[in-house]
Scaffold this motif. Sequence first.
Motif, PDB file in Angstrom:
ATOM      1  N   LEU A  92      38.642  49.807   6.274  1.00 23.20           N
ATOM      2  CA  LEU A  92      38.239  49.738   7.649  1.00 23.20           C
ATOM      3  C   LEU A  92      38.273  48.080   8.060  1.00 23.20           C
ATOM      4  CD1 LEU A  92      35.122  52.209   7.458  1.00 23.20           C
ATOM      5  CD2 LEU A  92      37.484  52.511   8.738  1.00 23.20           C
ATOM      6  N   GLU A  93      37.995  47.220   7.096  1.00 26.28           N
ATOM      7  CA  GLU A  93      37.925  45.932   7.572  1.00 26.28           C
ATOM      8  C   GLU A  93      39.084  45.443   8.167  1.00 26.28           C
ATOM      9  OE1 GLU A  93      36.048  43.603   4.287  1.00 26.28           O
ATOM     10  OE2 GLU A  93      34.075  44.495   4.625  1.00 26.28           O
ATOM     11  N   LYS A  94      40.219  45.840   7.246  1.00 25.30           N
ATOM     12  CA  LYS A  94      41.572  45.364   7.610  1.00 25.30           C
ATOM     13  C   LYS A  94      41.799  46.072   8.747  1.00 25.30           C
ATOM     14  CE  LYS A  94      43.365  44.813   2.752  1.00 25.30           C
ATOM     15  NZ  LYS A  94      44.103  45.133   1.813  1.00 25.30           N
ATOM     16  N   ALA A  95      41.478  47.319   9.041  1.00 25.37           N
ATOM     17  CA  ALA A  95      41.806  48.062  10.237  1.00 25.37           C
ATOM     18  C   ALA A  95      40.947  47.556  11.638  1.00 25.37           C
ATOM     19  CB  ALA A  95      41.330  49.396  10.244  1.00 25.37           C
ATOM     20  N   LYS A  96      39.915  46.718  11.352  1.00 23.86           N
ATOM     21  CA  LYS A  96      39.230  46.331  12.526  1.00 23.86           C
ATOM     22  C   LYS A  96      39.926  44.773  12.904  1.00 23.86           C
ATOM     23  CE  LYS A  96      34.744  47.998  11.510  1.00 23.86           C
ATOM     24  NZ  LYS A  96      33.267  47.614  11.003  1.00 23.86           N
ATOM     25  N   VAL A  97      40.733  44.300  12.463  1.00 19.47           N
ATOM     26  CA  VAL A  97      41.412  43.158  12.970  1.00 19.47           C
ATOM     27  C   VAL A  97      41.920  43.333  14.329  1.00 19.47           C
ATOM     28  CG1 VAL A  97      43.222  41.524  12.599  1.00 19.47           C
ATOM     29  CG2 VAL A  97      41.912  42.323  10.373  1.00 19.47           C
ATOM     30  N   GLU A  98      41.629  42.571  15.016  1.00 23.71           N
ATOM     31  CA  GLU A  98      41.824  42.778  16.623  1.00 23.71           C
ATOM     32  C   GLU A  98      43.223  42.065  16.790  1.00 23.71           C
ATOM     33  OE1 GLU A  98      38.965  41.793  19.397  1.00 23.71           O
ATOM     34  OE2 GLU A  98      37.322  42.542  18.432  1.00 23.71           O
ATOM     35  N   ARG A  99      43.934  43.103  17.359  1.00 18.31           N
ATOM     36  CA  ARG A  99      45.276  42.621  17.842  1.00 18.31           C
ATOM     37  C   ARG A  99      45.509  42.551  19.191  1.00 18.31           C
ATOM     38  NH1 ARG A  99      48.858  46.783  15.189  1.00 18.31           N
ATOM     39  NH2 ARG A  99      47.098  47.858  15.041  1.00 18.31           N
ATOM     40  N   LYS A 100      45.903  41.409  19.670  1.00 18.58           N
ATOM     41  CA  LYS A 100      46.146  41.164  21.224  1.00 18.58           C
ATOM     42  C   LYS A 100      47.268  42.290  21.865  1.00 18.58           C
ATOM     43  CE  LYS A 100      44.730  36.826  22.353  1.00 18.58           C
ATOM     44  NZ  LYS A 100      45.028  35.333  22.974  1.00 18.58           N
ATOM     45  N   PRO A 101      46.679  43.115  22.800  1.00 19.38           N
ATOM     46  CA  PRO A 101      47.821  43.921  23.310  1.00 19.38           C
ATOM     47  C   PRO A 101      49.065  43.213  23.862  1.00 19.38           C
ATOM     48  CG  PRO A 101      46.000  44.052  24.739  1.00 19.38           C
ATOM     49  CD  PRO A 101      45.699  42.927  23.478  1.00 19.38           C
ATOM     50  N   SER A 102      50.211  43.811  23.804  1.00 20.38           N
ATOM     51  CA  SER A 102      51.453  43.092  24.149  1.00 20.38           C
ATOM     52  C   SER A 102      51.174  43.113  25.675  1.00 20.38           C
ATOM     53  CB  SER A 102      52.604  43.981  23.742  1.00 20.38           C
ATOM     54  OG  SER A 102      52.705  45.212  24.675  1.00 20.38           O
ATOM     55  N   VAL A 103      52.348  42.219  26.266  1.00 20.57           N
ATOM     56  CA  VAL A 103      52.461  41.814  27.670  1.00 20.57           C
ATOM     57  C   VAL A 103      52.813  43.036  28.351  1.00 20.57           C
ATOM     58  CG1 VAL A 103      53.867  40.469  29.289  1.00 20.57           C
ATOM     59  CG2 VAL A 103      53.199  39.547  27.046  1.00 20.57           C
ATOM     60  N   GLU A 104      53.725  43.840  27.764  1.00 20.95           N
ATOM     61  CA  GLU A 104      53.921  45.160  28.529  1.00 20.95           C
ATOM     62  C   GLU A 104      52.753  45.987  28.597  1.00 20.95           C
ATOM     63  OE1 GLU A 104      57.155  46.676  26.074  1.00 20.95           O
ATOM     64  OE2 GLU A 104      58.394  45.192  26.658  1.00 20.95           O
ATOM     65  N   LEU A 105      52.053  46.134  27.530  1.00 20.76           N
ATOM     66  CA  LEU A 105      50.954  47.231  27.649  1.00 20.76           C
ATOM     67  C   LEU A 105      49.695  46.551  28.538  1.00 20.76           C
ATOM     68  CD1 LEU A 105      49.573  49.363  26.366  1.00 20.76           C
ATOM     69  CD2 LEU A 105      48.554  47.994  24.738  1.00 20.76           C
ATOM     70  N   GLN A 106      49.530  45.181  28.870  1.00 23.04           N
ATOM     71  CA  GLN A 106      48.858  44.629  29.796  1.00 23.04           C
ATOM     72  C   GLN A 106      49.405  45.017  31.265  1.00 23.04           C
ATOM     73  OE1 GLN A 106      48.479  40.712  28.782  1.00 23.04           O
ATOM     74  NE2 GLN A 106      46.995  40.915  27.113  1.00 23.04           N
ATOM     75  N   GLU A 107      50.646  44.956  31.335  1.00 22.80           N
ATOM     76  CA  GLU A 107      51.236  45.099  32.774  1.00 22.80           C
ATOM     77  C   GLU A 107      50.919  46.555  32.987  1.00 22.80           C
ATOM     78  OE1 GLU A 107      55.052  43.625  32.796  1.00 22.80           O
ATOM     79  OE2 GLU A 107      54.476  41.719  32.473  1.00 22.80           O
ATOM     80  N   ALA A 108      51.329  47.268  32.208  1.00 24.87           N
ATOM     81  CA  ALA A 108      51.100  48.853  32.245  1.00 24.87           C
ATOM     82  C   ALA A 108      49.631  49.238  32.645  1.00 24.87           C
ATOM     83  CB  ALA A 108      51.359  49.726  31.122  1.00 24.87           C
ATOM     84  N   ARG A 109      48.906  48.461  32.001  1.00 26.82           N
ATOM     85  CA  ARG A 109      47.359  48.795  32.084  1.00 26.82           C
ATOM     86  C   ARG A 109      46.770  48.455  33.688  1.00 26.82           C
ATOM     87  NH1 ARG A 109      44.591  47.089  26.587  1.00 26.82           N
ATOM     88  NH2 ARG A 109      45.007  48.623  25.309  1.00 26.82           N
ATOM     89  N   ARG A 110      47.478  47.370  34.063  1.00 22.80           N
ATOM     90  CA  ARG A 110      47.217  46.720  35.441  1.00 22.80           C
ATOM     91  C   ARG A 110      47.627  47.671  36.240  1.00 22.80           C
ATOM     92  NH1 ARG A 110      49.618  41.717  33.967  1.00 22.80           N
ATOM     93  NH2 ARG A 110      48.193  40.843  32.409  1.00 22.80           N
ATOM     94  N   ALA A 111      48.970  48.098  36.253  1.00 15.60           N
ATOM     95  CA  ALA A 111      49.461  49.165  37.024  1.00 15.60           C
ATOM     96  C   ALA A 111      48.877  50.302  37.324  1.00 15.60           C
ATOM     97  CB  ALA A 111      50.895  49.271  36.598  1.00 15.60           C
TER      98      ALA A 111
END
Length: 154
Positions: free
Chosen positions: A90-109
């Motif tokens: 669970l500690e390994k799974a909690k490592v936060e990863r930044k979302p990719s640029v494409e994912l961020q753009e899709a969220r904004r859209a």
Amino acid sequence: MISQVGRELYKVPHRILDHRVFINGEIDIFLDNFELKRNDSEVETLFQVTEIVGSLKYDLSERCIALGNQRLTELSTAVNNLLNGVETLLEKAKVERKPSVELQEARRAREQRKAEFLSNLQHNYKRIDNSFEEKEEEIAELYSDLQLKLNINK
């Protein structure tokens, strides 16, 4: 006398062939012997069962308790190890990863489309409310005109 002889001769085959008395006696003797032997064997088996249960009660209960304690400690260590492994996973799974640029753009859209949809929805609600009010006013005017034409007092 001849009639008595005739009666006796008549009873002879019946006496010779009728074995009910003998068979009933044999059955009674057999049952007596069987019940005595059976009762003795049942009492013996009851005593044997009692002895076995008593020995199991004292011998096996202590062994069961000892083995249970041993196995429970083994199980508790295994469960603790498993729990530690899960926690590290669970500690390994909690490592936060930044979302990719494409994912961020899709969220904004998606957020922009949602905002447009909500504003259009609000605009349409206002149009419906306005048209409803206009219709209410028109109906009120029609009824007031009818009342005037028909000379009906309120």
